[in-house]
Scaffold this motif. Structure first.
Motif: not given
Lengths: 114, 115
Positions: B38-39, B78-80, B85-86, B112-113
């Protein structure tokens, strides 16, 4: 469950200073212990490891000793260089529940200045 | 030769889209993993496969679906997609799921952004 606690950063040192990053763990079994390093914009690289109590892992001047009595695996280096600037992760690996996974600490950012 | 390779390295997409990340390892390992960073740089395991069999699924939303066509490949679909999710997603591999002492070898990560 398993957990790893490591000192919060950032840690800022002058070149040639001594480094210690503390790491303690909680595990139900007999885990293996690791230090990983992540340089900016890169993936994780295994720095060193120890698989049983009193083992000492070492690599690139870094070392850490598996201390079962204190559940610790502190990372040390006698003289850091600017090129050591990175984020360091302590981790444990335990085969339980049908899988082998790494549980990581939160990471400690190290910045070494001239 | 890259030991664990992921594609793409960067992925920017809109909310609601479906995307895939591919991973391949040429180390001959039996076990592959997906980790999420994560961030705040915190790393957590999502999935683990051993010889194409799912062995670890760590309370990940079912919008995330891993697929392992063979033991050298583990893809993440990954859907939707949602803003949360970033993250950076890391693929990793290890020789065998029973060898806890070997650690794992990691890919370079996919940032992923979701916008």
């Amino acid at each position: 469950g398993d957990s790893v606690t490591q000192m919060e950063g950032p840690v800022t040192l002058s070149e040639e200073a001594c480094l210690t990053i503390n790491c303690t763990y909680t595990a139900t079994g007999y885990p293996s212990l690791f230090w990983y390093v992540q340089y900016p914009g890169e993936g994780l690289q295994l720095l060193l490891k120890a698989t049983k109590a009193d083992d000492k892992g070492s690599n690139k001047g870094f070392e850490a000793t598996y201390r079962k009595e204190t559940t610790s695996f502190h990372l040390e280096k006698g003289s850091v260089q600017v090129s050591d600037s990175a984020v360091y992760f302590c981790a444990l690996s335990d085969f339980t529940g049908g899988g082998n996974k790494l549980t990581f600490g939160t990471g400690t950012q190290l910045k070494v200045e001239l | 030769d890259t030991a664990v390779s992921q594609t793409p390295k960067y992925l920017v997409t809109q909310m609601g889209n479906d995307k895939s990340i591919k991973c391949e390892q040429n180390l001959g390992h039996d076990t592959m993993y997906w980790y999420k960073q994560d961030s705040k740089k915190f790393l957590k395991i999502m999935f683990s496969y051993n010889n194409k069999e799912l062995i670890i699924n760590e309370t990940v939303p079912n919008r995330f679906s891993p697929k392992s066509p063979d033991k050298a490949h583990l893809n993440l679909h990954i859907n939707s997609l949602e803003l949360g999710d970033s993250a950076v997603y890391f693929c990793a591999s290890s020789p065998t799921r029973r060898t806890a002492g070997t650690g794992a070898f990691f890919g370079q990560g996919t940032r992923l952004t979701v916008v």
